[in-house]
Motif scaffolding. Structure first.
Motif, PDB file in Angstrom:
ATOM      1  N   MET A   1       0.778  -1.053  -0.031  1.00 19.67           N
ATOM      2  CA  MET A   1      -0.159  -0.126  -0.085  1.00 19.67           C
ATOM      3  C   MET A   1       0.756   1.131  -0.146  1.00 19.67           C
ATOM      4  SD  MET A   1      -2.849   1.181   2.899  1.00 19.67           S
ATOM      5  CE  MET A   1      -3.536  -0.243   2.664  1.00 19.67           C
ATOM      6  N   ASN A   2       0.332   2.115  -0.886  1.00 20.46           N
ATOM      7  CA  ASN A   2       1.196   3.472  -0.924  1.00 20.46           C
ATOM      8  C   ASN A   2       0.872   4.253   0.164  1.00 20.46           C
ATOM      9  OD1 ASN A   2       1.976   6.242  -1.853  1.00 20.46           O
ATOM     10  ND2 ASN A   2       2.527   5.166  -3.675  1.00 20.46           N
ATOM     11  N   LEU A   3       2.087   4.466   1.142  1.00 18.80           N
ATOM     12  CA  LEU A   3       1.522   5.503   2.224  1.00 18.80           C
ATOM     13  C   LEU A   3       1.035   6.858   1.921  1.00 18.80           C
ATOM     14  CD1 LEU A   3       4.002   4.046   4.930  1.00 18.80           C
ATOM     15  CD2 LEU A   3       1.616   3.833   4.618  1.00 18.80           C
ATOM     16  N   HIS A   4       1.782   7.473   0.782  1.00 19.99           N
ATOM     17  CA  HIS A   4       1.307   8.738   0.459  1.00 19.99           C
ATOM     18  C   HIS A   4       0.045   8.783  -0.001  1.00 19.99           C
ATOM     19  CE1 HIS A   4       1.823  12.799  -0.718  1.00 19.99           C
ATOM     20  NE2 HIS A   4       1.556  12.617  -2.063  1.00 19.99           N
ATOM     21  N   ALA A   5      -0.373   8.045  -0.946  1.00 13.07           N
ATOM     22  CA  ALA A   5      -1.625   7.750  -1.206  1.00 13.07           C
ATOM     23  C   ALA A   5      -2.841   7.647  -0.202  1.00 13.07           C
ATOM     24  CB  ALA A   5      -2.066   6.554  -2.375  1.00 13.07           C
ATOM     25  N   LEU A   6      -2.338   6.853   0.906  1.00 10.13           N
ATOM     26  CA  LEU A   6      -3.270   6.769   2.151  1.00 10.13           C
ATOM     27  C   LEU A   6      -3.163   7.877   2.703  1.00 10.13           C
ATOM     28  CD1 LEU A   6      -4.704   4.712   4.033  1.00 10.13           C
ATOM     29  CD2 LEU A   6      -2.841   4.356   4.974  1.00 10.13           C
ATOM     30  N   LYS A   7      -2.237   8.946   3.074  1.00 17.47           N
ATOM     31  CA  LYS A   7      -2.419   9.924   3.637  1.00 17.47           C
ATOM     32  C   LYS A   7      -3.316  11.211   2.637  1.00 17.47           C
ATOM     33  CE  LYS A   7       1.266  11.370   5.787  1.00 17.47           C
ATOM     34  NZ  LYS A   7       2.509  11.778   6.255  1.00 17.47           N
ATOM     35  N   VAL A   8      -3.167  10.999   1.329  1.00 15.98           N
ATOM     36  CA  VAL A   8      -3.855  11.862   0.582  1.00 15.98           C
ATOM     37  C   VAL A   8      -5.587  11.309   0.806  1.00 15.98           C
ATOM     38  CG1 VAL A   8      -4.686  12.458  -1.806  1.00 15.98           C
ATOM     39  CG2 VAL A   8      -2.254  12.289  -1.328  1.00 15.98           C
ATOM     40  N   PHE A   9      -5.730  10.128   0.951  1.00 19.95           N
ATOM     41  CA  PHE A   9      -7.204   9.652   1.401  1.00 19.95           C
ATOM     42  C   PHE A   9      -8.006  10.005   2.383  1.00 19.95           C
ATOM     43  CE2 PHE A   9      -9.456   6.480   3.553  1.00 19.95           C
ATOM     44  CZ  PHE A   9     -10.697   6.574   2.927  1.00 19.95           C
ATOM     45  N   HIS A  10      -6.674  10.045   3.552  1.00 16.50           N
ATOM     46  CA  HIS A  10      -7.208  10.434   4.946  1.00 16.50           C
ATOM     47  C   HIS A  10      -7.597  11.885   4.877  1.00 16.50           C
ATOM     48  CE1 HIS A  10      -7.073   9.728   8.985  1.00 16.50           C
ATOM     49  NE2 HIS A  10      -6.759  11.049   9.264  1.00 16.50           N
ATOM     50  N   ALA A  11      -6.664  12.703   4.317  1.00  9.35           N
ATOM     51  CA  ALA A  11      -6.945  14.295   4.340  1.00  9.35           C
ATOM     52  C   ALA A  11      -8.236  14.423   3.357  1.00  9.35           C
ATOM     53  CB  ALA A  11      -5.701  15.072   3.487  1.00  9.35           C
ATOM     54  N   ALA A  12      -8.670  13.815   2.373  1.00  9.76           N
ATOM     55  CA  ALA A  12      -9.863  14.074   1.627  1.00  9.76           C
ATOM     56  C   ALA A  12     -11.095  13.363   2.295  1.00  9.76           C
ATOM     57  CB  ALA A  12      -9.801  13.187   0.167  1.00  9.76           C
ATOM     58  N   ALA A  13     -10.852  12.233   3.017  1.00 10.15           N
ATOM     59  CA  ALA A  13     -11.686  11.860   3.992  1.00 10.15           C
ATOM     60  C   ALA A  13     -12.430  12.700   5.060  1.00 10.15           C
ATOM     61  CB  ALA A  13     -11.496  10.299   4.344  1.00 10.15           C
ATOM     62  N   ARG A  14     -11.307  13.089   5.615  1.00  9.04           N
ATOM     63  CA  ARG A  14     -11.447  13.986   6.730  1.00  9.04           C
ATOM     64  C   ARG A  14     -12.277  15.286   6.378  1.00  9.04           C
ATOM     65  NH1 ARG A  14      -6.593  14.587   8.237  1.00  9.04           N
ATOM     66  NH2 ARG A  14      -6.213  16.625   7.388  1.00  9.04           N
ATOM     67  N   SER A  15     -11.951  15.700   5.458  1.00 12.56           N
ATOM     68  CA  SER A  15     -12.435  17.290   4.775  1.00 12.56           C
ATOM     69  C   SER A  15     -13.902  16.897   4.104  1.00 12.56           C
ATOM     70  CB  SER A  15     -11.688  18.102   3.906  1.00 12.56           C
ATOM     71  OG  SER A  15     -11.312  17.265   2.676  1.00 12.56           O
ATOM     72  N   GLY A  16     -13.844  15.851   3.537  1.00  8.99           N
ATOM     73  CA  GLY A  16     -15.028  15.728   2.470  1.00  8.99           C
ATOM     74  C   GLY A  16     -15.056  16.236   1.276  1.00  8.99           C
ATOM     75  N   HIS A  17     -13.901  16.780   0.903  1.00  9.13           N
ATOM     76  CA  HIS A  17     -13.762  17.483  -0.203  1.00  9.13           C
ATOM     77  C   HIS A  17     -12.440  17.441  -0.947  1.00  9.13           C
ATOM     78  CE1 HIS A  17     -17.435  20.051   0.154  1.00  9.13           C
ATOM     79  NE2 HIS A  17     -17.138  19.813   1.485  1.00  9.13           N
ATOM     80  N   VAL A  18     -12.388  17.021  -2.099  1.00  7.83           N
ATOM     81  CA  VAL A  18     -10.930  17.113  -2.794  1.00  7.83           C
ATOM     82  C   VAL A  18     -10.186  18.289  -2.966  1.00  7.83           C
ATOM     83  CG1 VAL A  18      -9.981  16.587  -5.316  1.00  7.83           C
ATOM     84  CG2 VAL A  18     -12.053  15.012  -4.444  1.00  7.83           C
ATOM     85  N   THR A  19     -11.170  19.405  -3.188  1.00  7.19           N
ATOM     86  CA  THR A  19     -10.381  20.861  -3.255  1.00  7.19           C
ATOM     87  C   THR A  19      -9.715  21.006  -2.101  1.00  7.19           C
ATOM     88  OG1 THR A  19     -12.157  21.288  -4.811  1.00  7.19           O
ATOM     89  CG2 THR A  19     -10.573  23.175  -3.614  1.00  7.19           C
ATOM     90  N   GLN A  20     -10.212  20.922  -0.710  1.00  9.58           N
ATOM     91  CA  GLN A  20      -9.748  20.926   0.523  1.00  9.58           C
ATOM     92  C   GLN A  20      -8.542  20.159   0.734  1.00  9.58           C
ATOM     93  OE1 GLN A  20     -12.569  21.435   3.771  1.00  9.58           O
ATOM     94  NE2 GLN A  20     -13.874  22.410   2.682  1.00  9.58           N
ATOM     95  N   ALA A  21      -8.676  18.981   0.207  1.00  9.62           N
ATOM     96  CA  ALA A  21      -7.356  18.076   0.652  1.00  9.62           C
ATOM     97  C   ALA A  21      -6.096  18.706  -0.304  1.00  9.62           C
ATOM     98  CB  ALA A  21      -8.057  16.629   0.149  1.00  9.62           C
ATOM     99  N   ALA A  22      -6.617  19.029  -1.457  1.00  8.83           N
ATOM    100  CA  ALA A  22      -5.400  19.632  -2.428  1.00  8.83           C
ATOM    101  C   ALA A  22      -4.779  20.781  -1.905  1.00  8.83           C
ATOM    102  CB  ALA A  22      -6.119  19.991  -3.932  1.00  8.83           C
ATOM    103  N   GLU A  23      -5.579  21.673  -0.983  1.00  8.53           N
ATOM    104  CA  GLU A  23      -4.971  22.745  -0.403  1.00  8.53           C
ATOM    105  C   GLU A  23      -4.132  22.498   0.690  1.00  8.53           C
ATOM    106  OE1 GLU A  23      -8.224  25.311   0.118  1.00  8.53           O
ATOM    107  OE2 GLU A  23      -8.745  25.801  -1.903  1.00  8.53           O
ATOM    108  N   GLU A  24      -4.666  21.690   1.385  1.00  3.81           N
ATOM    109  CA  GLU A  24      -3.872  21.161   2.853  1.00  3.81           C
ATOM    110  C   GLU A  24      -2.609  20.604   2.282  1.00  3.81           C
ATOM    111  OE1 GLU A  24      -4.405  17.718   6.132  1.00  3.81           O
ATOM    112  OE2 GLU A  24      -6.234  18.514   5.340  1.00  3.81           O
ATOM    113  N   LEU A  25      -2.718  19.499   1.428  1.00  4.08           N
ATOM    114  CA  LEU A  25      -1.595  18.722   0.873  1.00  4.08           C
ATOM    115  C   LEU A  25      -0.527  19.719  -0.145  1.00  4.08           C
ATOM    116  CD1 LEU A  25      -3.221  15.423   0.492  1.00  4.08           C
ATOM    117  CD2 LEU A  25      -1.656  16.226   2.432  1.00  4.08           C
TER     118      LEU A  25
END
Length: 300
Positions: A1-25
């Motif tokens: 499992m790619n841990l970076h991809a998991l971290k991206v998923f976790h940020a998107a799941a926490r915010s509920g928005h792809v846009t917010q996850a992109a800004e955070e990361l």
């Protein structure tokens, strides 16, 4: 499992928005979407689905989000713990100390250090000078704080200050609080420290330097205060640290003899092994000792 991809998923799941996850990361929205797709492909399960302008989690997504939260919390704890160790705020410190520093100086230094480094475990081993050097050589102690001693090969020696050595006798002795010659003093029977003690070595070296007889040894003791109490009980005279014996003299339990033309001092020093780099905790402790000595006047 790619841990970076998991971290991206976790940020998107926490915010509920792809846009917010992109800004955070600080990556692009298409990059977030691609990481989510790659993670789903890697796992073989659907993790997110569109919902309005955001995303919602599938059952597998909710399970993965909960588990990944524990993983990243552990990651943060690891980073914080390692940061604390590197900064000297957490760890272990083993000190080899001779009797005088161990009973007079170290207690207040350690108490001060612990108020600022409560997550540091400190182990104090009280030994004579010879044993302190052995512990450093064998890497069983990080730092030695010794009274007296001598510079050794492969040892770093940092002089802190000098302590006087005084001759003492029982309070009712004929020489109590009097002047005497060294020859007169050496007619007395002495209570003396064990072999390996720097005070004992300094005493014997003084006899050779001034060409007087070696001391008559009535009793031998391991330990500074045990030796002083033996003098007070009348077992003989002694050559002892001024810092250690001052309170006994003030209480009248023993008395000083002022030996003419003799001024004996011994260094108080920090010693470390040259081939054993100091840990961050040990470096913090040594810096504290230097600061404390600058801030307070050592009475000798």
């Amino acid at each position: 499992m790619n841990l970076h991809a998991l971290k991206v998923f976790h940020a998107a799941a926490r915010s509920g928005h792809v846009t917010q996850a992109a800004e955070e990361l600080r990556i692009s929205q298409p990059a977030v979407t691609q990481h989510l797709r790659n993670l789903e492909k890697d796992i073989g399960l659907k993790l997110v689905r569109p919902e309005g302008r955001g995303i919602a989690l599938t059952y597998a997504g909710r399970e993965l989000y909960a588990l990944s939260g524990k993983l990243f919390a552990a990651e943060r704890e690891i980073e914080n713990r390692m940061r604390d160790i590197a900064a000297g705020r957490r760890g272990e410190l083993t000190l080899a100390v001779t009797n005088l520093p161990g009973t007079v100086l170290l207690p207040r230094w350690i108490a001060y250090f612990k108020t600022r480094h409560e997550d540091v475990a400190i182990n104090v081993i009280t030994v004579n000078t010879r044993e302190a050097f052995a512990l450093l050589s064998e890497h069983r102690a990080d730092v030695a704080v010794i009274a007296g001693g001598w510079e050794q090969p492969r040892m770093k020696w940092e002089h802190l200050f000098d302590d006087e050595l005084w001759f003492i006798v029982p309070a009712g002795h004929p020489l109590a609080n009097r002047e005497a010659s060294l020859k007169e003093m050496m007619e007395e029977t002495f209570v003396i420290r064990e072999e390996g003690s720097s005070t004992r070595e300094r005493f014997l070296s003084m006899c050779r330097t001034y060409n007087v007889r070696q001391p008559k040894i009535g009793m031998q003791f391991n330990g500074l205060h045990e030796t002083i109490r033996a003098v007070g009980a009348g077992y003989g005279a002694n050559l002892i640290s001024a810092m250690a014996v001052r309170e006994y003299i003030e209480r009248g339990e023993v008395a000083r003899v002022y030996v003419r033309d003799i001024e004996l001092k011994r260094p108080i020093a920090i010693c470390t092994a040259e081939d054993h780099p100091l840990t961050p905790v040990a470096e913090s402790f040594v810096r504290l000792i230097r600061r404390k000595l600058r801030a307070e006047e050592i009475e000798i």
